[in-house]
Design a protein around this motif. Structure first.
Motif, PDB file in Angstrom:
ATOM      1  N   ASP A 183      32.923  60.085  35.680  1.00  0.00           N
ATOM      2  CA  ASP A 183      31.599  60.699  35.850  1.00  0.00           C
ATOM      3  C   ASP A 183      30.723  59.716  36.627  1.00  0.00           C
ATOM      4  N   SER A 184      29.631  59.248  36.046  1.00  0.00           N
ATOM      5  CA  SER A 184      28.740  58.339  36.778  1.00  0.00           C
ATOM      6  C   SER A 184      28.921  56.878  36.365  1.00  0.00           C
ATOM      7  N   LYS A 185      29.899  56.620  35.499  1.00  0.00           N
ATOM      8  CA  LYS A 185      30.104  55.273  34.979  1.00  0.00           C
ATOM      9  C   LYS A 185      31.309  54.607  35.646  1.00  0.00           C
ATOM     10  N   ILE A 186      31.178  53.310  35.925  1.00  0.00           N
ATOM     11  CA  ILE A 186      32.317  52.525  36.409  1.00  0.00           C
ATOM     12  C   ILE A 186      33.076  52.010  35.192  1.00  0.00           C
ATOM     13  N   VAL A 187      34.357  52.352  35.108  1.00  0.00           N
ATOM     14  CA  VAL A 187      35.185  51.922  33.972  1.00  0.00           C
ATOM     15  C   VAL A 187      36.184  50.846  34.373  1.00  0.00           C
ATOM     16  N   GLY A 188      36.253  50.523  35.668  1.00  0.00           N
ATOM     17  CA  GLY A 188      37.098  49.445  36.156  1.00  0.00           C
ATOM     18  C   GLY A 188      36.638  49.044  37.543  1.00  0.00           C
ATOM     19  N   VAL A 189      36.706  47.751  37.850  1.00  0.00           N
ATOM     20  CA  VAL A 189      36.240  47.278  39.156  1.00  0.00           C
ATOM     21  C   VAL A 189      37.056  46.070  39.588  1.00  0.00           C
ATOM     22  N   ILE A 190      37.215  45.925  40.899  1.00  0.00           N
ATOM     23  CA  ILE A 190      37.910  44.766  41.457  1.00  0.00           C
ATOM     24  C   ILE A 190      37.242  44.396  42.777  1.00  0.00           C
ATOM     25  N   SER A 191      37.103  43.103  43.031  1.00  0.00           N
ATOM     26  CA  SER A 191      36.574  42.644  44.316  1.00  0.00           C
ATOM     27  C   SER A 191      37.329  41.401  44.742  1.00  0.00           C
ATOM     28  N   ALA A 192      37.365  41.152  46.042  1.00  0.00           N
ATOM     29  CA  ALA A 192      38.126  40.009  46.563  1.00  0.00           C
ATOM     30  C   ALA A 192      37.414  39.409  47.765  1.00  0.00           C
ATOM     31  N   TYR A 193      37.581  38.097  47.898  1.00  0.00           N
ATOM     32  CA  TYR A 193      36.986  37.342  49.002  1.00  0.00           C
ATOM     33  C   TYR A 193      38.111  36.867  49.910  1.00  0.00           C
ATOM     34  N   SER A 194      37.935  37.059  51.205  1.00  0.00           N
ATOM     35  CA  SER A 194      38.986  36.720  52.170  1.00  0.00           C
ATOM     36  C   SER A 194      38.725  35.369  52.822  1.00  0.00           C
ATOM     37  N   PHE A 195      39.677  34.465  52.665  1.00  0.00           N
ATOM     38  CA  PHE A 195      39.659  33.184  53.371  1.00  0.00           C
ATOM     39  C   PHE A 195      40.623  33.254  54.546  1.00  0.00           C
ATOM     40  N   ASN A 196      40.829  32.143  55.231  1.00  0.00           N
ATOM     41  CA  ASN A 196      41.687  32.143  56.402  1.00  0.00           C
ATOM     42  C   ASN A 196      43.150  32.398  56.043  1.00  0.00           C
ATOM     43  N   LYS A 197      43.641  31.749  54.967  1.00  0.00           N
ATOM     44  CA  LYS A 197      45.055  31.840  54.614  1.00  0.00           C
ATOM     45  C   LYS A 197      45.345  32.762  53.447  1.00  0.00           C
ATOM     46  N   HIS A 198      44.360  33.018  52.611  1.00  0.00           N
ATOM     47  CA  HIS A 198      44.612  33.866  51.451  1.00  0.00           C
ATOM     48  C   HIS A 198      43.353  34.616  51.047  1.00  0.00           C
ATOM     49  N   LEU A 199      43.561  35.607  50.217  1.00  0.00           N
ATOM     50  CA  LEU A 199      42.470  36.403  49.671  1.00  0.00           C
ATOM     51  C   LEU A 199      42.433  36.171  48.163  1.00  0.00           C
ATOM     52  N   TYR A 200      41.244  35.885  47.646  1.00  0.00           N
ATOM     53  CA  TYR A 200      41.097  35.555  46.229  1.00  0.00           C
ATOM     54  C   TYR A 200      40.367  36.676  45.503  1.00  0.00           C
ATOM     55  N   ILE A 201      41.023  37.254  44.494  1.00  0.00           N
ATOM     56  CA  ILE A 201      40.399  38.275  43.655  1.00  0.00           C
ATOM     57  C   ILE A 201      39.461  37.566  42.681  1.00  0.00           C
ATOM     58  N   ASN A 202      38.159  37.781  42.840  1.00  0.00           N
ATOM     59  CA  ASN A 202      37.194  36.997  42.058  1.00  0.00           C
ATOM     60  C   ASN A 202      36.518  37.784  40.938  1.00  0.00           C
ATOM     61  N   VAL A 203      36.561  39.117  40.983  1.00  0.00           N
ATOM     62  CA  VAL A 203      36.058  39.947  39.893  1.00  0.00           C
ATOM     63  C   VAL A 203      37.101  41.025  39.616  1.00  0.00           C
ATOM     64  N   PHE A 204      37.501  41.145  38.352  1.00  0.00           N
ATOM     65  CA  PHE A 204      38.541  42.116  37.987  1.00  0.00           C
ATOM     66  C   PHE A 204      38.333  42.472  36.520  1.00  0.00           C
ATOM     67  N   GLU A 205      37.811  43.665  36.253  1.00  0.00           N
ATOM     68  CA  GLU A 205      37.491  44.043  34.874  1.00  0.00           C
ATOM     69  C   GLU A 205      37.773  45.521  34.651  1.00  0.00           C
TER      70      GLU A 205
END
Length: 268
Positions: free
Chosen positions: A46-68
């Motif tokens: 509905d209007s609620k977030i029940v799961g979220v993920i975000s990631a930051y991209s560096f030159n060699k790798h991508l780091y998942i920094n929020v995951f709930e």
């Protein structure tokens, strides 16, 4: 249920996740979304977030920094990370997760890089001297220069924008010596997060100065950090200043194995 990109104005939909996890890092999610919205996904009921993920991209790798994910929606854990992977074209990925969630990631091809612990300081008094002279020794006069030099050695990657802008907040506290730097910021009214904290080799005395500075300036709130479990010198330093192990985690990777000098990584 809708599973897709995180939508503008997402803050109004996060109340359940914020209440679920007192360490939920809303400020970091906001900052990451402003830089890499293409790596931010959510599950909406509905209007609620029940799961979220975000990631930051560096030159060699991508780091998942929020995951709930809320407890009632545990199946979303692998669905969200699978969605992120499908949008990355074989990128190298790093993520720090609780031990019990590592098994799900192994099924997706992730491998364990190192065991980590979360360390928590709850305001217990620690006796130490912090004079004006010590304060001058850990001021941030050369923070950017020191951070750039040491971060490159520890992570073997290009992370300048992250250090200068994207992990810096209005409430950041920057401390540094010639041999290391420590960044901390306010997660919410109760908690302070240490991230990142990196040191040169054999710079234990400077690390102790930085930790004393952190407690002197931030000690009225709860402070937490994530550090490599098997680097005894680092864990012992935290524990000597009344930090207690509060959870077990794994730093995991997908595709190319990273080259991180864990003995220099006091807080990821």
């Amino acid at each position: 249920m809708f599973l897709g990109y995180l939508k503008n104005g997402f803050e109004q939909s996060l109340e359940d996740l914020i209440n679920f996890n007192p360490l939920f890092d809303l400020e970091l999610l906001r900052k990451t979304y402003s830089v890499f919205p293409e790596y931010c996904f959510a599950a909406y009921e509905d209007s609620k977030i029940v799961g979220v993920i975000s990631a930051y991209s560096f030159n060699k790798h991508l780091y998942i920094n929020v995951f709930e994910v809320l407890d009632d929606y545990e199946n979303l854990f692998t669905r969200l990370i699978s969605l992120l992977i499908r949008n990355l074209s074989d990128a190298n990925i790093l993520v720090l997760v609780e031990n019990e969630r590592s098994y799900d990631l192994e099924k997706l091809g992730f491998q364990n890089y190192s065991d980590f612990v979360r360390l928590l300081h709850t305001g217990e008094a620690v006796a130490f001297n912090f004079s004006n002279s010590t304060a001058k020794q850990v001021n941030a006069e050369h923070y950017d220069e020191v951070a750039r030099r040491i971060d490159k050695k520890v992570f073997d990657d290009e992370r300048d924008n992250y250090l200068k802008q994207d992990c810096v907040f209005s409430n950041s506290l920057k401390l540094s010596t010639d041999f290391g730097f420590l960044h901390s910021y306010v997660v919410n009214k109760r908690y302070i997060k240490v991230s990142p904290w990196l040191m040169e080799n054999e710079a234990f005395l400077d690390a102790e100065k930085l930790l004393r500075g952190l407690l002197y300036y931030r000690g009225l709130k709860k402070i937490f950090a994530y550090a490599p479990k098997d680097v005894k010198e680092i864990v012992d330093l935290y524990e000597s200043y009344k930090f207690k192990i509060d959870g077990d985690f794994k730093l995991m990777y997908l595709n190319d194995k990273p080259n991180i000098k864990l003995e220099n990584l006091y807080g990821i």
